[in-house]
Write a protein that holds these residues in place. Sequence first.
Motif, PDB file in Angstrom:
ATOM      1  N   LEU A  36      16.132  93.483 -53.534  1.00 12.75           N
ATOM      2  CA  LEU A  36      17.150  92.558 -52.286  1.00 12.75           C
ATOM      3  C   LEU A  36      16.909  91.692 -51.690  1.00 12.75           C
ATOM      4  CD1 LEU A  36      17.919  96.448 -51.244  1.00 12.75           C
ATOM      5  CD2 LEU A  36      19.192  95.214 -52.914  1.00 12.75           C
ATOM      6  N   ASP A  37      15.168  92.031 -51.285  1.00  9.35           N
ATOM      7  CA  ASP A  37      15.375  90.369 -51.220  1.00  9.35           C
ATOM      8  C   ASP A  37      15.238  88.862 -51.450  1.00  9.35           C
ATOM      9  OD1 ASP A  37      13.444  88.787 -48.246  1.00  9.35           O
ATOM     10  OD2 ASP A  37      12.337  89.274 -49.686  1.00  9.35           O
ATOM     11  N   ARG A  38      14.757  89.625 -52.542  1.00 12.27           N
ATOM     12  CA  ARG A  38      14.933  88.432 -53.095  1.00 12.27           C
ATOM     13  C   ARG A  38      16.081  87.825 -53.652  1.00 12.27           C
ATOM     14  NH1 ARG A  38      11.343  85.393 -57.096  1.00 12.27           N
ATOM     15  NH2 ARG A  38      13.270  84.927 -58.585  1.00 12.27           N
ATOM     16  N   MET A  39      17.516  89.071 -53.340  1.00 15.15           N
ATOM     17  CA  MET A  39      19.274  88.186 -53.506  1.00 15.15           C
ATOM     18  C   MET A  39      19.476  87.823 -51.915  1.00 15.15           C
ATOM     19  SD  MET A  39      20.333  92.176 -55.675  1.00 15.15           S
ATOM     20  CE  MET A  39      22.298  91.144 -54.694  1.00 15.15           C
ATOM     21  N   ASN A  40      18.579  88.289 -50.978  1.00 16.49           N
ATOM     22  CA  ASN A  40      19.378  88.112 -49.895  1.00 16.49           C
ATOM     23  C   ASN A  40      19.146  86.270 -49.707  1.00 16.49           C
ATOM     24  OD1 ASN A  40      20.314  87.880 -47.283  1.00 16.49           O
ATOM     25  ND2 ASN A  40      18.218  88.381 -46.746  1.00 16.49           N
ATOM     26  N   MET A  41      17.389  85.953 -49.857  1.00 14.12           N
ATOM     27  CA  MET A  41      17.235  84.625 -50.128  1.00 14.12           C
ATOM     28  C   MET A  41      18.181  84.497 -51.410  1.00 14.12           C
ATOM     29  SD  MET A  41      14.682  84.528 -48.015  1.00 14.12           S
ATOM     30  CE  MET A  41      15.247  86.114 -47.398  1.00 14.12           C
ATOM     31  N   TYR A  42      18.026  84.497 -52.380  1.00 13.63           N
ATOM     32  CA  TYR A  42      19.570  84.068 -53.745  1.00 13.63           C
ATOM     33  C   TYR A  42      20.755  83.311 -52.859  1.00 13.63           C
ATOM     34  CZ  TYR A  42      17.274  83.857 -58.338  1.00 13.63           C
ATOM     35  OH  TYR A  42      16.575  83.858 -58.825  1.00 13.63           O
ATOM     36  N   ARG A  43      21.458  84.153 -52.037  1.00 18.04           N
ATOM     37  CA  ARG A  43      22.303  84.263 -51.454  1.00 18.04           C
ATOM     38  C   ARG A  43      22.463  82.748 -50.262  1.00 18.04           C
ATOM     39  NH1 ARG A  43      24.560  85.254 -46.500  1.00 18.04           N
ATOM     40  NH2 ARG A  43      22.537  86.688 -45.562  1.00 18.04           N
ATOM     41  N   ILE A  44      20.923  83.026 -49.638  1.00 17.96           N
ATOM     42  CA  ILE A  44      21.042  82.111 -48.604  1.00 17.96           C
ATOM     43  C   ILE A  44      20.908  80.163 -49.171  1.00 17.96           C
ATOM     44  CG2 ILE A  44      18.944  80.923 -46.538  1.00 17.96           C
ATOM     45  CD1 ILE A  44      18.819  84.383 -45.972  1.00 17.96           C
ATOM     46  N   ALA A  45      20.147  80.613 -50.435  1.00 16.49           N
ATOM     47  CA  ALA A  45      19.961  79.027 -50.579  1.00 16.49           C
ATOM     48  C   ALA A  45      21.154  78.482 -51.868  1.00 16.49           C
ATOM     49  CB  ALA A  45      18.798  80.010 -51.768  1.00 16.49           C
ATOM     50  N   ALA A  46      22.135  80.084 -52.204  1.00 15.27           N
ATOM     51  CA  ALA A  46      22.939  79.602 -52.580  1.00 15.27           C
ATOM     52  C   ALA A  46      24.039  78.589 -51.296  1.00 15.27           C
ATOM     53  CB  ALA A  46      24.110  80.342 -53.167  1.00 15.27           C
ATOM     54  N   PHE A  47      24.166  79.273 -50.316  1.00 16.71           N
ATOM     55  CA  PHE A  47      24.975  78.592 -49.294  1.00 16.71           C
ATOM     56  C   PHE A  47      24.482  77.562 -49.422  1.00 16.71           C
ATOM     57  CE2 PHE A  47      27.059  82.675 -48.998  1.00 16.71           C
ATOM     58  CZ  PHE A  47      28.952  82.407 -48.702  1.00 16.71           C
ATOM     59  N   LYS A  48      22.809  77.153 -49.393  1.00 20.00           N
ATOM     60  CA  LYS A  48      22.872  76.025 -48.962  1.00 20.00           C
ATOM     61  C   LYS A  48      22.823  74.957 -49.521  1.00 20.00           C
ATOM     62  CE  LYS A  48      19.730  77.927 -45.600  1.00 20.00           C
ATOM     63  NZ  LYS A  48      19.842  77.410 -43.869  1.00 20.00           N
ATOM     64  N   THR A  49      23.261  74.916 -51.446  1.00 18.64           N
ATOM     65  CA  THR A  49      22.638  74.233 -52.403  1.00 18.64           C
ATOM     66  C   THR A  49      24.807  74.826 -52.308  1.00 18.64           C
ATOM     67  OG1 THR A  49      21.037  75.064 -52.347  1.00 18.64           O
ATOM     68  CG2 THR A  49      22.215  73.880 -54.343  1.00 18.64           C
ATOM     69  N   PRO A  50      24.562  73.110 -53.281  1.00 17.09           N
ATOM     70  CA  PRO A  50      26.725  72.497 -53.273  1.00 17.09           C
ATOM     71  C   PRO A  50      27.316  73.249 -55.087  1.00 17.09           C
ATOM     72  CG  PRO A  50      24.760  70.660 -53.701  1.00 17.09           C
ATOM     73  CD  PRO A  50      24.001  71.469 -53.422  1.00 17.09           C
TER      74      PRO A  50
END
Length: 446
Positions: free
Chosen positions: A299-313
């Motif tokens: 779940l922590d990895r999914m949360n990090m993915y979500r943050i990275a997705a919003f910071k990536t176009p």
Amino acid sequence: MMTRVTYRINATLERFLPEQRLFLKSDTETRFIRLRPATQLIAMTGCAMFVAWTIVATAVLMMDSIGAGSSREQSQRQQAMYEERLNALSQDRDLRADEAARAQERFNLALEQVADMQARLLASEDRRRELETGIEVIQSTLRRTIIERDEARTKADEVAQALAASTGSVRSEEGRQRDTVDTLAILTEALGAAAQERDLMEGAAQKAAERAEEIMAEKREMERQNDVIFAQLEEAVTVSMEPLDNMFRDAGLSPDDLLDSVRQGYSGTGGPLAPISLSTSGSRATPEATRANAILQGLDRMNMYRIAAFKTPFASPVNTPVRYTSGFGGRSDPFGRGWRRHEGQDMAGAYGAPILATADGVVIHAGWESGYGRLVKIRHEFGIETRYAHLSQIRVNVGDRVSRGDRIGDMGNSGRSTGTHLHYEIRIGGEAINPMTFIKAARDVF
């Protein structure tokens, strides 16, 4: 010589086109115009050529009109198909969002159940320890009572022997007998009380054993339920993680490097989920705690993915119908300057259509730049920069922080452009890459 040739031509043509005279009469005189056969032939040929030209021109115009109508119909059909595709993608995105929300709800419910089961398990463990302590106290009391009984018997025998040695009369013998009987009565009563207490202790021990068996059965049932819940949670995390991981890999980005960067720079409220620890004595963690920690790490990895997705176009810069024209790579220059490199993706649409930021970032340029016209540059995380060119209006300023989906300008035709469109670029480390790589990679996720 020429007169003779002309005469022969007129004589030959006169068989088919006899000479005609056109009389023009006025009040004072009458004149006529002689139409020789050659003149008539030239006039007829000119008329025939004019009629043929008229027919050919009319046919060409009709073919152009029919071709233009077919092109418009084809364009309309393509636009309708594109809109249907956009609607399908939007519905699929909404469905994925609903699935993610339901998965999050199931996970929260499962966490509550796990917490409740853990509390019950700890309570049962405390009760089992209390019962074991009580059984040990009863057993020690019983052993102490048996020892005291044996000591009392030994002392009674010693007293009887001492009394027999000190007195030899009949009365003393009778006294000794009475004392022995009294002593035996006391001992018998003590032994009866000890036996009764032992029976009570055995009954309590039997009940404690039965209760311990019930607790162990409850524990096994809870372990079975925990295993089912953990299996469902592990499957949900795996299913939710795979599309995100594929999205970053399809875009040519390393998921591990991105997550490391997010962890180093993430300073929002909450932070990564802390691992579960059921032991306070420093002993090895239970299998349930290990599986729970693995799920929390996912779940922590999914949360990090979500943050990275919003910071990536991973988004489209327009939310209105557009037509993809010039793509990334080499192309023929629209102004006739030969073969040139095209470092972005052109999207033709309506004048003034909203232009949206494709990821969170900071505006580093908002103004006119040669060739680009009105241009907005946004710096994102991980060394990524996006550019939005040929705008008709800019709606942000340098230094502004924008989020994904914020309107930063309007589509236009400024700069070196042949029509209304958006020139969209993505650069990583200053090097231009194909924007469609990011847009297509996110279609199956967002």
